[in-house]
Write an enzyme that holds these catalytic residues in place. Structure first.
Site, short mmCIF file in Angstrom:
data_model
loop_
_atom_site.label_atom_id
_atom_site.label_comp_id
_atom_site.label_asym_id
_atom_site.label_seq_id
_atom_site.Cartn_x
_atom_site.Cartn_y
_atom_site.Cartn_z
N TYR A 71 -4.48 3.98 -6.52
CA TYR A 71 -4.47 5.36 -6.97
C TYR A 71 -3.05 5.90 -6.99
O TYR A 71 -2.13 5.30 -6.43
CB TYR A 71 -5.39 6.24 -6.13
CG TYR A 71 -4.86 6.62 -4.76
CD1 TYR A 71 -4.79 5.69 -3.73
CD2 TYR A 71 -4.42 7.92 -4.48
CE1 TYR A 71 -4.31 6.04 -2.47
CE2 TYR A 71 -3.95 8.28 -3.23
CZ TYR A 71 -3.90 7.34 -2.22
OH TYR A 71 -3.43 7.68 -0.98
N ARG A 118 5.46 3.00 -9.39
CA ARG A 118 4.70 2.51 -8.22
C ARG A 118 3.29 2.09 -8.63
O ARG A 118 2.74 1.12 -8.11
CB ARG A 118 4.65 3.59 -7.12
CG ARG A 118 4.05 3.04 -5.83
CD ARG A 118 4.15 4.03 -4.70
NE ARG A 118 3.44 5.26 -5.02
CZ ARG A 118 3.53 6.38 -4.33
NH1 ARG A 118 4.32 6.45 -3.26
NH2 ARG A 118 2.86 7.45 -4.68
N ARG A 168 -21.99 -7.60 -7.34
CA ARG A 168 -21.25 -7.64 -6.08
C ARG A 168 -20.98 -9.08 -5.62
O ARG A 168 -21.91 -9.85 -5.38
CB ARG A 168 -22.00 -6.89 -4.97
CG ARG A 168 -21.16 -6.77 -3.70
CD ARG A 168 -21.85 -5.96 -2.62
NE ARG A 168 -20.97 -5.80 -1.47
CZ ARG A 168 -20.82 -6.74 -0.52
NH1 ARG A 168 -21.51 -7.85 -0.58
NH2 ARG A 168 -19.99 -6.52 0.49
N HIS A 181 -17.38 -11.02 -3.54
CA HIS A 181 -16.03 -10.70 -3.05
C HIS A 181 -14.93 -11.19 -3.98
O HIS A 181 -13.92 -10.52 -4.15
CB HIS A 181 -15.82 -11.28 -1.65
CG HIS A 181 -16.59 -10.57 -0.59
ND1 HIS A 181 -17.95 -10.54 -0.54
CD2 HIS A 181 -16.17 -9.82 0.47
CE1 HIS A 181 -18.36 -9.83 0.51
NE2 HIS A 181 -17.30 -9.37 1.13
N LYS A 217 -0.51 1.21 -2.91
CA LYS A 217 -1.24 2.48 -2.80
C LYS A 217 -2.71 2.24 -3.13
O LYS A 217 -3.22 2.61 -4.19
CB LYS A 217 -0.61 3.55 -3.70
CG LYS A 217 -0.97 4.96 -3.24
CD LYS A 217 -0.04 5.98 -3.83
CE LYS A 217 -0.49 7.40 -3.57
NZ LYS A 217 -0.59 7.79 -2.18
N GLU A 241 4.63 6.21 9.53
CA GLU A 241 4.48 7.28 8.54
C GLU A 241 3.23 8.06 8.89
O GLU A 241 2.53 7.75 9.85
CB GLU A 241 4.40 6.71 7.12
CG GLU A 241 3.19 5.81 6.91
CD GLU A 241 3.10 5.24 5.50
OE1 GLU A 241 3.58 5.88 4.55
OE2 GLU A 241 2.51 4.16 5.36
N1 PDD Z 1 -0.43 10.38 -0.22
N2 PDD Z 1 2.40 7.65 2.95
C1 PDD Z 1 1.08 7.64 2.71
C2 PDD Z 1 0.21 6.81 3.58
C3 PDD Z 1 0.54 8.40 1.65
O1 PDD Z 1 -0.79 8.37 1.41
C4 PDD Z 1 1.41 9.20 0.87
C5 PDD Z 1 0.91 10.04 -0.27
C6 PDD Z 1 2.79 9.18 1.16
C7 PDD Z 1 3.77 9.96 0.34
O2 PDD Z 1 3.93 9.39 -0.94
P1 PDD Z 1 4.37 10.26 -2.19
O3 PDD Z 1 5.58 11.00 -1.80
O4 PDD Z 1 4.64 9.26 -3.24
O5 PDD Z 1 3.22 11.17 -2.52
C8 PDD Z 1 3.25 8.39 2.19
C9 PDD Z 1 -1.07 11.08 -1.31
C10 PDD Z 1 -0.43 12.38 -1.63
C11 PDD Z 1 -2.56 11.19 -1.05
O6 PDD Z 1 -3.09 10.23 -0.49
O7 PDD Z 1 -3.19 12.18 -1.41
#
Ligand code: PDD
Length: 285
Positions: free
Chosen positions: A33, A52, A100, A102, A149, A182
């Site tokens: 996402y 990204r 379904r 894996h 992501k 983070e």
């Molecule tokens: N999240 N770290 C994590 C684990 C995140 O999920 C996010 C962003 C960030 C910051 O990334 P960016 O600056 O590219 O948005 C760091 C989004 C906003 C969300 O999950 O809604």
């Protein structure tokens, strides 16, 4: 005005927009996402999020559902149909719909694409930033590919819920070496006792935040010292200031860590200055 979502080629009323029960995102969390902040109808840090997205798809070997130019047209159409001025744009791509199993489905299975948008209130966000948020800390328990992501967010969700139960707005993960990696949905920063900005390195197991990258450029222009030397919870509690960055939070002051109040309990000058500078950079008038 009714909300509209884009689902696999069609613009649907938000309340009736659905995906198939055998979508691999639904069954396995097998997808990626992106989230863009929208200012004045424009995507903030647009290219960083596209880059990204392509990388996340590549790492998971998911074929992009359409080219980038076409995707941009659809994203803007979702903004237009929802009349979004300021808001958040959400995009999700999964490995598609298949019985379904894996292992990956047959290679001609089309990926599934969902896009939604919602309005945000700039004044309310500014008020929140004037107060800042509390954070809690929790042991890091995510997989080793937090640079992707992925929509597989269970540890992040549990951490965020734990924060909410504690009256906090974010949870910071702390790795086995005692370093803050983070936040559950943001990158973590401090202004240490020497006035140096510190945030975990992107060589570590974290998401390479796009807001973080833009802020690095803002910091370079500002003449402030910045270091990707990680920090401990104790470092953070002793810091002059702390904040988080992300497409949702933008630059959000952190006022307390595990109940320990930072500084005088008000957002610090460095954080407030960086928030204003980030907004100028990401959302020029
Ligand atoms: N999240 N770290 C994590 C684990 C995140 O999920 C996010 C962003 C960030 C910051 O990334 P960016 O600056 O590219 O948005 C760091 C989004 C906003 C969300 O999950 O809604």
């Amino acid at each position: 005005m009714s909300r509209v979502a884009y689902v696999n080629g069609a613009y649907e009323p938000h309340g009736r927009a659905v995906v198939h029960i055998e979508d691999r995102g639904y069954q396995f969390g097998d997808g990626v996402y992106e989230v863009w902040a929208v200012f004045d109808g424009k995507l903030a840090d647009s290219e960083g999020h596209f880059t990204r997205l392509q990388r996340s798809l590549g790492e998971l070997q998911i074929v992009p559902p359409m080219g980038e130019a076409a995707l941009k047209i659809v994203l803007h159409e979702v903004l237009r149909r929802n009349r979004i001025h300021d808001g958040l744009l959400y995009l999700q791509i999964t490995r598609g719909v298949a019985r379904r199993d894996h292992v990956f489905p047959v290679s001609d299975t089309p990926p599934a694409l969902v896009i939604t948008a919602r309005a945000t209130d700039r004044a309310a966000a500014a008020l929140k930033a004037a107060k800042g948020i509390a954070v809690i800390t929790l042991p890091e328990n995510r997989w080793g590919r937090c640079d992707i992501k992925t929509i597989n967010l269970l540890p992040n969700i549990l951490a965020k819920q734990a924060a909410k139960v504690d009256g906090a707005g974010e949870a910071w993960f702390v790795d086995a070496d005692g370093m803050v990696t983070e936040g559950a949905s943001s990158n973590a920063w401090i202004v240490d006792r020497n006035g140096t900005l510190r945030t975990q390195s992107t060589r570590a197991n974290i998401l390479r935040g796009v807001t973080r990258s833009t802020l690095m450029r803002v910091i370079a222009d500002s003449g402030l010292e910045v270091s990707e030397q990680p920090f401990t919870v104790e470092d953070a509690k002793a810091a002059r200031e702390a904040f988080i960055t992300g497409a949702g939070a933008l630059v959000m002051p952190v006022m307390s860590i595990d109940g320990h109040i930072l500084g005088n309990g008000h957002p610090g000058a460095v954080t407030s200055g960086l928030r204003a500078a980030y907004l100028r950079e990401a959302a020029p008038d």
